[in-house]
Design a protein around this motif. Structure first.
Motif, short mmCIF file in Angstrom:
data_model
loop_
_atom_site.label_atom_id
_atom_site.label_comp_id
_atom_site.label_asym_id
_atom_site.label_seq_id
_atom_site.Cartn_x
_atom_site.Cartn_y
_atom_site.Cartn_z
N LEU A 194 -60.17 -78.55 -30.23
CA LEU A 194 -60.08 -77.85 -30.12
C LEU A 194 -58.42 -78.38 -31.01
CD1 LEU A 194 -57.56 -76.53 -27.71
CD2 LEU A 194 -57.03 -79.45 -27.22
N ALA A 195 -57.74 -76.72 -31.24
CA ALA A 195 -56.25 -77.40 -32.48
C ALA A 195 -55.50 -76.86 -31.59
CB ALA A 195 -55.71 -76.80 -33.54
N LYS A 254 -60.66 -71.77 -30.12
CA LYS A 254 -60.22 -73.13 -30.08
C LYS A 254 -58.85 -73.29 -30.87
CE LYS A 254 -65.58 -74.29 -30.26
NZ LYS A 254 -66.15 -74.91 -31.57
N VAL A 255 -58.02 -72.71 -30.02
CA VAL A 255 -56.50 -72.83 -30.87
C VAL A 255 -55.79 -72.71 -29.37
CG1 VAL A 255 -54.01 -72.07 -31.87
CG2 VAL A 255 -56.56 -71.48 -33.16
N VAL A 256 -54.75 -72.97 -29.05
CA VAL A 256 -53.33 -72.88 -28.20
C VAL A 256 -52.08 -72.68 -28.95
CG1 VAL A 256 -52.84 -74.43 -26.14
CG2 VAL A 256 -55.35 -74.41 -26.52
N VAL A 289 -57.30 -82.05 -31.94
CA VAL A 289 -56.22 -82.21 -32.64
C VAL A 289 -54.81 -81.79 -32.55
CG1 VAL A 289 -57.28 -83.25 -35.14
CG2 VAL A 289 -56.17 -80.63 -35.02
N GLY A 290 -53.79 -82.31 -32.51
CA GLY A 290 -52.28 -81.70 -32.00
C GLY A 290 -51.16 -81.37 -33.46
N GLY A 291 -50.67 -80.11 -33.64
CA GLY A 291 -49.36 -80.28 -34.66
C GLY A 291 -48.63 -81.02 -34.06
N ASP A 338 -52.24 -80.66 -42.97
CA ASP A 338 -53.28 -80.75 -42.19
C ASP A 338 -53.69 -79.66 -41.43
OD1 ASP A 338 -54.51 -83.03 -42.84
OD2 ASP A 338 -53.55 -84.66 -41.53
N MET A 339 -53.12 -79.26 -40.24
CA MET A 339 -53.39 -78.08 -38.95
C MET A 339 -54.30 -76.92 -40.44
SD MET A 339 -53.89 -77.42 -36.08
CE MET A 339 -52.90 -79.00 -35.29
#
Lengths: 161, 421
Positions: B31-32, B59-61, B118-120, B141-142
């Motif tokens: 999940l990103a 897979k992106v929110v 991961v989260g931004g 990184d994202m």
């Protein structure tokens, strides 16, 4: 080539480096506010090629990449610190800004001239004549520095594939 | 040697049987999570430069929360770009001005135990409350994650922080978090993985657990995990998520911890962190009656439903002090809707609160409700670095929603137990 040193203490956080209230501004304007809450004249006096030396937990706090980015924008070529905030550390390498961990930070003062060898982590304090030690950068991060950051690294790797 | 929950999740994401602390491994990202500030506005031009698109849009929110509602043309343009990018990349899981990413992402069923996420945003360790290895990363990184679906990690040591006993009336997880900041320091987490354990943690509800995982960021940890249990499963099911093989994500009895810390909740006092660091936390009685201009109930840390409930329990039938302002920014629109239904918002408004739309609001100084020169704020947020909530000369104190609400009644920092008992 030697670099002039800017010296800061512990816990220099991302709100000090890139204040949220100015985060919408273009990078060159945001950079003018870098470190202003603790040193209002920093942005106007810093020169291309200078190096920051600091204590523990440099860059702690936010994930905002503008924190290392404004340092680069102002001409800072490396940050040497006793330790770094984890996200800042990753961000710095992704942008091609070397972050060197060194317990010898106490042996470098403001306005000293130093020479830093990015590959070995060796630091020569020209002003005092001391040879100092920084930790060697892990291979995967040295690759990013040599590429100029993650974007150029991806650019060349994606093209090669 | 057994594995910690962190090691199990990282090993799975790296496609290995086991990993050991210090290993540098490449992991597949489940999940990103990205938001309007560190997300599209920064990755869109870079993705165009590289000529690539998102590896797996499902897979992106994507969540707009930092610049919502927009306050000027610049923030309006950032949100416009965010929406355009979501459409271009086919991001189905796009929540536009529905609240703060760390709350909206679990609330919409996107997090489950065992995920490598991961989260931004630096408060991404919040996902650890659900037994997910979630950590914050920056925009470039994202970009790497969005393009490749992978990222690298240096396998962290696990720091076991064990809490025992029940805390008293007027005390909350926020007080536990501030106590840990004061005791362990802002680098006590050393960019390793924290495991919160013990009966105090087991007895906390999911929202209180989120507060602890969220503030693992303030301890300088990469992540802050809590082992999944029936409460985790019930929460995930209640929001339409899938708990999956959650029983597999617990630390083995013989897992290795680099450090263990023990805390007792029994004699925990309400904590107040004086400017400019969460590590400056002391018992409320040791602060003095410092004058405050703005009382703020907001942020991913301090404006979930339970946080609003805490504030309302103190403010019910009372008014805030004359000449002061209480500003409330619920963490999400769902929380706001539920708080209206439960009569919480009415209590807050009757007490004299000003209500902001769900979002990050004033917490990071990006949105609405920021501080003027030399103003002082007492906030239920996570972070009180100099200049964070507005002008560089403004000051922020941190406390629990109970303490913020009780202090708003008296106009200065006060012990909430005096209002509640």
């Amino acid at each position: 080539m030697s670099s002039r040193v800017w010296k800061f203490g512990d816990d220099i956080n991302t709100d000090i480096l890139a204040p949220g209230i100015y985060i919408k501004l273009p990078l060159n304007e945001l950079a003018q506010h870098c470190l202003e809450s603790i040193d209002p004249s920093f942005a106007s006096r810093v020169c291309e090629g200078d190096i920051i030396v600091a204590g523990n937990n440099f860059g702690m706090g936010s994930s905002r990449e503008q924190a290392p980015q404004v340092l680069k924008e102002l001409g800072i070529t490396a940050v040497i610190a006793a330790s770094f905030g984890g996200i800042f550390y990753r961000n710095a390498f992704n942008l091609g800004l070397p972050a060197i961990i060194s317990k010898d930070f106490t042996k470098i003062a403001a306005d000293h001239q130093i020479e830093l060898d990015i590959k070995t982590g060796r630091i020569c304090n020209i002003t005092t004549g001391q040879d100092l030690v920084g930790e060697k950068i892990p291979e995967n991060l040295l690759t990013l520095i040599e590429a100029g950051g993650l974007v150029p690294y991806l650019e060349s790797n994606l093209n090669n594939n | 040697m057994g594995q910690t929950i962190a090691e199990k999740i990282i090993a799975k994401a790296a496609g290995q049987q086991t990993v050991k602390p210090g290993d540098i491994v490449t992991c597949n990202v489940d999940l990103a999570m990205i938001h309007d500030s560190g997300g599209p506005r920064r990755v869109k031009p870079l993705m165009e430069k590289l000529g690539v698109s998102v590896w797996d849009p499902n897979k992106v929110v994507l969540i707009s929360d930092h610049f919502t509602p927009c306050t000027d043309a610049e923030s309006a343009n950032i949100l416009k770009l965010t929406r355009e990018w979501a459409a271009e990349q086919g991001i189905i899981n796009f929540y536009d001005q529905q609240g703060i990413c760390h709350v909206v992402t679990p609330e919409r069923g996107h997090i489950h135990p065992g995920m490598f996420a991961v989260g931004g945003d630096s408060h991404s360790p919040t996902g650890g409350a659900f037994g997910s290895y979630m950590f914050g990363i920056g925009a470039t990184d994202m970009l790497g994650v969005l393009v490749t679906g992978q990222t690298w990690i240096k396998v962290p040591e696990t720091i076991n922080i064990k809490w025992s006993g029940d805390f008293g009336v007027g005390i909350a997880a926020k007080d536990m978090a501030l106590k840990m900041c004061a005791t362990l320091g802002m680098d006590g987490g050393d960019y390793q993985s924290i495991l919160y354990s013990g009966d105090t943690i087991e007895n906390l509800d999911m929202m209180e657990r989120m507060t602890l995982s969220n503030m693992a960021a303030e301890l300088g940890a990469q992540s802050g995990l809590i082992e999944p249990d029936e409460k985790t499963v019930d929460y995930i099911k209640s929001v339409g998520g899938v708990p999956g093989d959650w029983q597999n994500f617990k630390s083995d009895p013989d897992a290795n911890y680099s450090v263990s810390h023990e805390f007792s909740a029994i004699d925990l006092e309400p904590q107040v962190a004086v400017p400019h660091s969460p590590a400056n936390a002391v018992a409320v009685g040791d602060v003095g009656k410092d004058q405050i201009d703005q009382f703020y109930i907001g942020a991913c840390t301090g404006a979930k439903l339970n946080d609003l409930e805490m504030a309302a329990s103190v403010l019910k039938g009372k008014k805030i002090a004359a000449g002061k302002r209480l500003t409330v920014a619920p963490a999400s629109s769902r929380i706001l809707a539920q708080a209206i239904k439960q009569g919480i918002i009415e209590v807050l408004l009757e007490a004299g609160a000003g209500l902001l739309p769900p979002g990050c609001g004033a917490c990071a100084g990006y949105g609405v409700g920021v501080l003027a020169e030399d103003e002082v704020c007492l906030a239920s947020t996570a972070r009180n670095f100099q200049g964070r909530m507005g002008a560089s000369t403004s000051k922020v104190y941190l406390a629990s929603p109970y303490t913020v609400a009780a202090s708003a009644i008296r106009g200065h920092i006060s012990d909430p137990r005096e209002e509640l008992l």
